[in-house]
Design a protein around this motif. Structure first.
Motif, mmCIF file in Angstrom:
data_model
loop_
_atom_site.group_PDB
_atom_site.id
_atom_site.type_symbol
_atom_site.label_atom_id
_atom_site.label_comp_id
_atom_site.label_asym_id
_atom_site.label_seq_id
_atom_site.Cartn_x
_atom_site.Cartn_y
_atom_site.Cartn_z
ATOM 1 N N VAL A 187 -11.127 -2.661 -5.885
ATOM 2 C CA VAL A 187 -11.602 -1.904 -5.399
ATOM 3 C C VAL A 187 -10.452 -1.854 -4.011
ATOM 4 O O VAL A 187 -10.459 -3.202 -3.166
ATOM 5 C CB VAL A 187 -12.937 -2.230 -4.810
ATOM 6 C CG1 VAL A 187 -13.197 -1.210 -3.842
ATOM 7 C CG2 VAL A 187 -13.871 -2.097 -6.225
ATOM 8 N N VAL A 188 -10.010 -0.837 -3.561
ATOM 9 C CA VAL A 188 -8.816 -0.489 -2.186
ATOM 10 C C VAL A 188 -9.830 0.822 -1.723
ATOM 11 O O VAL A 188 -10.089 1.749 -2.239
ATOM 12 C CB VAL A 188 -7.554 0.031 -2.822
ATOM 13 C CG1 VAL A 188 -6.694 0.146 -1.654
ATOM 14 C CG2 VAL A 188 -6.933 -1.352 -4.328
ATOM 15 N N ALA A 189 -10.027 0.158 -0.597
ATOM 16 C CA ALA A 189 -10.707 1.003 0.395
ATOM 17 C C ALA A 189 -9.233 1.830 0.672
ATOM 18 O O ALA A 189 -8.462 1.274 1.458
ATOM 19 C CB ALA A 189 -11.515 -0.011 1.772
ATOM 20 N N LEU A 190 -9.840 3.349 1.564
ATOM 21 C CA LEU A 190 -9.066 4.034 1.810
ATOM 22 C C LEU A 190 -9.152 4.911 3.632
ATOM 23 O O LEU A 190 -10.572 5.040 3.343
ATOM 24 C CB LEU A 190 -8.081 5.346 1.522
ATOM 25 C CG LEU A 190 -7.457 5.232 -0.344
ATOM 26 C CD1 LEU A 190 -8.078 5.943 -1.005
ATOM 27 C CD2 LEU A 190 -6.340 3.692 0.009
ATOM 28 N N LEU A 191 -9.018 3.656 4.419
ATOM 29 C CA LEU A 191 -9.533 4.385 6.189
ATOM 30 C C LEU A 191 -8.234 5.085 6.997
ATOM 31 O O LEU A 191 -8.039 4.845 7.489
ATOM 32 C CB LEU A 191 -9.888 3.375 6.906
ATOM 33 C CG LEU A 191 -11.469 2.883 6.170
ATOM 34 C CD1 LEU A 191 -10.480 1.576 5.197
ATOM 35 C CD2 LEU A 191 -11.373 1.874 7.279
ATOM 36 N N PRO A 192 -8.038 6.404 6.344
ATOM 37 C CA PRO A 192 -6.995 7.027 7.124
ATOM 38 C C PRO A 192 -7.789 7.612 8.258
ATOM 39 O O PRO A 192 -6.392 8.031 8.871
ATOM 40 C CB PRO A 192 -6.845 8.659 6.186
ATOM 41 C CG PRO A 192 -7.993 8.588 5.744
ATOM 42 C CD PRO A 192 -8.581 7.635 5.763
ATOM 43 N N GLY A 193 -8.759 7.202 9.159
ATOM 44 C CA GLY A 193 -8.844 7.315 10.631
ATOM 45 C C GLY A 193 -10.352 8.767 10.802
ATOM 46 O O GLY A 193 -10.548 9.014 9.615
ATOM 47 N N SER A 194 -10.789 8.908 11.799
ATOM 48 C CA SER A 194 -11.999 10.108 12.261
ATOM 49 C C SER A 194 -11.582 10.648 12.858
ATOM 50 O O SER A 194 -12.029 11.922 12.426
ATOM 51 C CB SER A 194 -12.833 9.245 12.945
ATOM 52 O OG SER A 194 -12.363 8.866 14.172
ATOM 53 N N ILE A 202 -1.845 11.496 7.777
ATOM 54 C CA ILE A 202 -2.150 9.944 8.008
ATOM 55 C C ILE A 202 -2.960 9.927 5.775
ATOM 56 O O ILE A 202 -2.253 9.115 5.460
ATOM 57 C CB ILE A 202 -3.226 8.770 8.181
ATOM 58 C CG1 ILE A 202 -1.864 8.422 10.008
ATOM 59 C CG2 ILE A 202 -3.259 8.050 7.316
ATOM 60 C CD1 ILE A 202 -2.662 8.094 10.646
ATOM 61 N N ALA A 203 -3.473 10.612 5.538
ATOM 62 C CA ALA A 203 -5.024 10.963 4.428
ATOM 63 C C ALA A 203 -3.416 11.497 3.607
ATOM 64 O O ALA A 203 -3.423 10.975 2.614
ATOM 65 C CB ALA A 203 -5.417 12.146 4.439
ATOM 66 N N ALA A 268 -10.301 0.553 13.116
ATOM 67 C CA ALA A 268 -10.181 0.183 12.204
ATOM 68 C C ALA A 268 -9.471 -0.994 10.911
ATOM 69 O O ALA A 268 -10.016 -1.845 10.989
ATOM 70 C CB ALA A 268 -10.038 1.385 11.027
ATOM 71 N N THR A 269 -8.482 -1.099 12.253
ATOM 72 C CA THR A 269 -7.510 -2.657 11.452
ATOM 73 C C THR A 269 -8.169 -3.939 11.804
ATOM 74 O O THR A 269 -8.070 -5.240 11.438
ATOM 75 C CB THR A 269 -6.097 -2.688 12.005
ATOM 76 O OG1 THR A 269 -5.916 -2.861 13.617
ATOM 77 C CG2 THR A 269 -5.425 -0.981 11.793
ATOM 78 N N LEU A 270 -8.732 -3.788 13.300
ATOM 79 C CA LEU A 270 -9.753 -5.053 13.574
ATOM 80 C C LEU A 270 -10.659 -5.078 12.934
ATOM 81 O O LEU A 270 -11.287 -6.207 11.977
ATOM 82 C CB LEU A 270 -10.026 -4.784 15.066
ATOM 83 C CG LEU A 270 -10.677 -5.790 16.006
ATOM 84 C CD1 LEU A 270 -9.688 -7.189 15.551
ATOM 85 C CD2 LEU A 270 -11.303 -5.527 17.044
ATOM 86 N N GLU A 271 -11.677 -4.011 12.802
ATOM 87 C CA GLU A 271 -12.610 -3.920 11.656
ATOM 88 C C GLU A 271 -12.261 -4.626 10.494
ATOM 89 O O GLU A 271 -13.131 -5.676 9.766
ATOM 90 C CB GLU A 271 -13.351 -2.866 11.628
ATOM 91 C CG GLU A 271 -14.228 -1.967 12.794
ATOM 92 C CD GLU A 271 -14.817 -0.963 12.378
ATOM 93 O OE1 GLU A 271 -15.933 -0.279 11.614
ATOM 94 O OE2 GLU A 271 -13.797 0.690 12.636
ATOM 95 N N ALA A 272 -11.350 -3.914 9.552
ATOM 96 C CA ALA A 272 -10.646 -5.037 8.438
ATOM 97 C C ALA A 272 -10.474 -6.178 8.400
ATOM 98 O O ALA A 272 -10.837 -7.047 7.452
ATOM 99 C CB ALA A 272 -9.438 -4.235 7.937
ATOM 100 N N ALA A 273 -9.849 -6.110 9.899
ATOM 101 C CA ALA A 273 -9.074 -8.484 9.387
ATOM 102 C C ALA A 273 -11.008 -9.029 9.844
ATOM 103 O O ALA A 273 -11.565 -9.903 9.087
ATOM 104 C CB ALA A 273 -8.377 -8.203 10.897
#
Length: 374
Positions: A187-194, A202-203, A268-273
């Motif tokens: 599974v790959v998550a795509l998080l282009p922003g809010s 980015i999307a 979101a990058t920190l959340e991913a970490a």
């Protein structure tokens, strides 16, 4: 106890909700009011404007919305001055909050800014603005208070509330079950922003990368959390045939469920970490915004995991490098190298421990001290 707060987007609302939970433990009868989103409202917050009004990114978007933003800030300031909270807490959104904080501070209301602007990365000229605006700054990262103290600005390191909220061991199986994914899928998550501008810029390359990755590895599946109000804008961008599940919010479930993520630069990058997920960081803005930002950075890293590590733990694809082909190449490189994934996950675990220090209690202690000195 009555406090005014302003959070300007999904990440600020998330921080605000976690902060309010801690403040309510200290002051059970707490009243809080201002601008916030659903996470803050769930903690009893009274919002006077939707936080989406402040979800502006970059100079161009700000200029296009400047009249409405200034009107909201003026009306909000009037209302807070009439209501006289014990303190005002501006959560991130510095371009909106600093002007408001400066006005309130001049009128005798204690002002606290939660999230130190990244003066260590770019726009060091903001230091004087911080000094005029905030009585105290709550810092998420351990190296920030010393920088502020050098300029005579009160500051406390409180850690990051996400490090407290996110478990040290991500619940991957439970998250997959909740989303409806099989345990053995990749599974790959795509998080282009809010923000709408992030969806615009980015999307498309991120979705294009997902299609290329799926063509290279047909078994892949993708999940994409969608911020409130953005589904209609995002849905037409999804390529035909892409094995993608769109989620209404639920970004933490997406990160817990995935094996790796393509993620827009930001919180979101920190959340991913913190979820220990290998990632490729993407960042792209309007050409005029990029022209104004280019050359103002003081260090080579954009993503928070890399800033904390002081090295490129994970790849960053910025502006012209943020293409579908480049994102797909770097994403597949993670999936093809389990040893590299294990190594970066160990580094992320170290960062998690560093930032995990009961932020809500530390922050409420600092806020109580500021209020007590009034």
């Amino acid at each position: 106890m009555k406090l005014g707060l302003v959070a300007g987007e999904a990440s600020g609302d998330l921080l605000g909700g976690l902060l309010l939970a801690g403040l309510r433990e200290r002051w059970p009868a707490l009243r809080s009011e201002g601008i916030g989103g659903p996470k803050m409202i769930a903690q009893g917050f009274e919002t006077w404007w939707p936080h989406s009004k402040l979800s502006i990114f970059g100079y161009v978007d700000a200029l296009l919305n400047i009249r409405e933003l200034l009107a909201i800030r003026k009306q909000l300031g009037d209302r807070l001055l009439a209501d006289k909270p014990a303190a005002f807490i501006g959560i991130d959104a510095p371009d909106f909050n600093f002007g408001l904080e400066e006005r309130l501070k001049q009128q005798g209301i204690k002002t606290i800014h939660f999230v130190c602007p990244s003066i260590w990365a770019w726009r060091a000229e903001r230091v004087e603005k911080i000094k005029r605006s905030a009585d105290h700054v709550l810092c998420l990262f351990p190296f920030e208070p010393e920088l502020l103290h050098a300029h005579g600005i009160g500051a406390s390191y409180v850690g990051h509330p996400l490090a407290d909220a996110i478990p040290l061991e991500p619940p991957q199986a439970a998250a997959r079950a909740a989303i409806g994914l099989a345990e053995n899928e990749t599974v790959v998550a795509l998080l282009p922003g809010s923000r709408r501008s992030e969806i615009k810029y980015i999307a498309p390359p991120m979705l294009g990368a997902a299609l290329l990755m799926q063509q290279a590895r047909p078994g892949l599946c993708f999940v994409m959390p969608v911020a409130p109000g953005l589904r209609e804008m995002l849905a037409p961008l999804v390529p035909a045939g892409l094995n993608l599940t769109l989620l209404d919010g639920r970004s933490h479930e997406a990160l817990a469920a995935c094996d790796m993520t393509l993620v827009a630069s930001g919180t979101a990058t920190l959340e991913a970490a913190l979820f220990k997920r290998p990632m490729v960081i993407a960042y792209k803005v309007n050409a005029l915004n990029w022209w104004r930002m280019k050359g103002k950075n003081y260090q080579p890293w954009v993503g928070l995991p890399n800033v904390l590590a002081r090295e490129f733990l994970v790849p960053e694809l910025i502006q012209d490098q943020c293409t579908a082909e480049n994102l797909a190449r770097e994403g597949l490189a993670w999936l093809d190298d389990p040893a590299r994934c294990t190594a970066v996950q160990a580094r992320f675990a170290e960062q998690h421990q560093l930032l995990r220090c009961n932020t809500a209690q530390r922050a409420s202690d600092a806020i109580a001290q500021v209020i007590g000195s009034a």
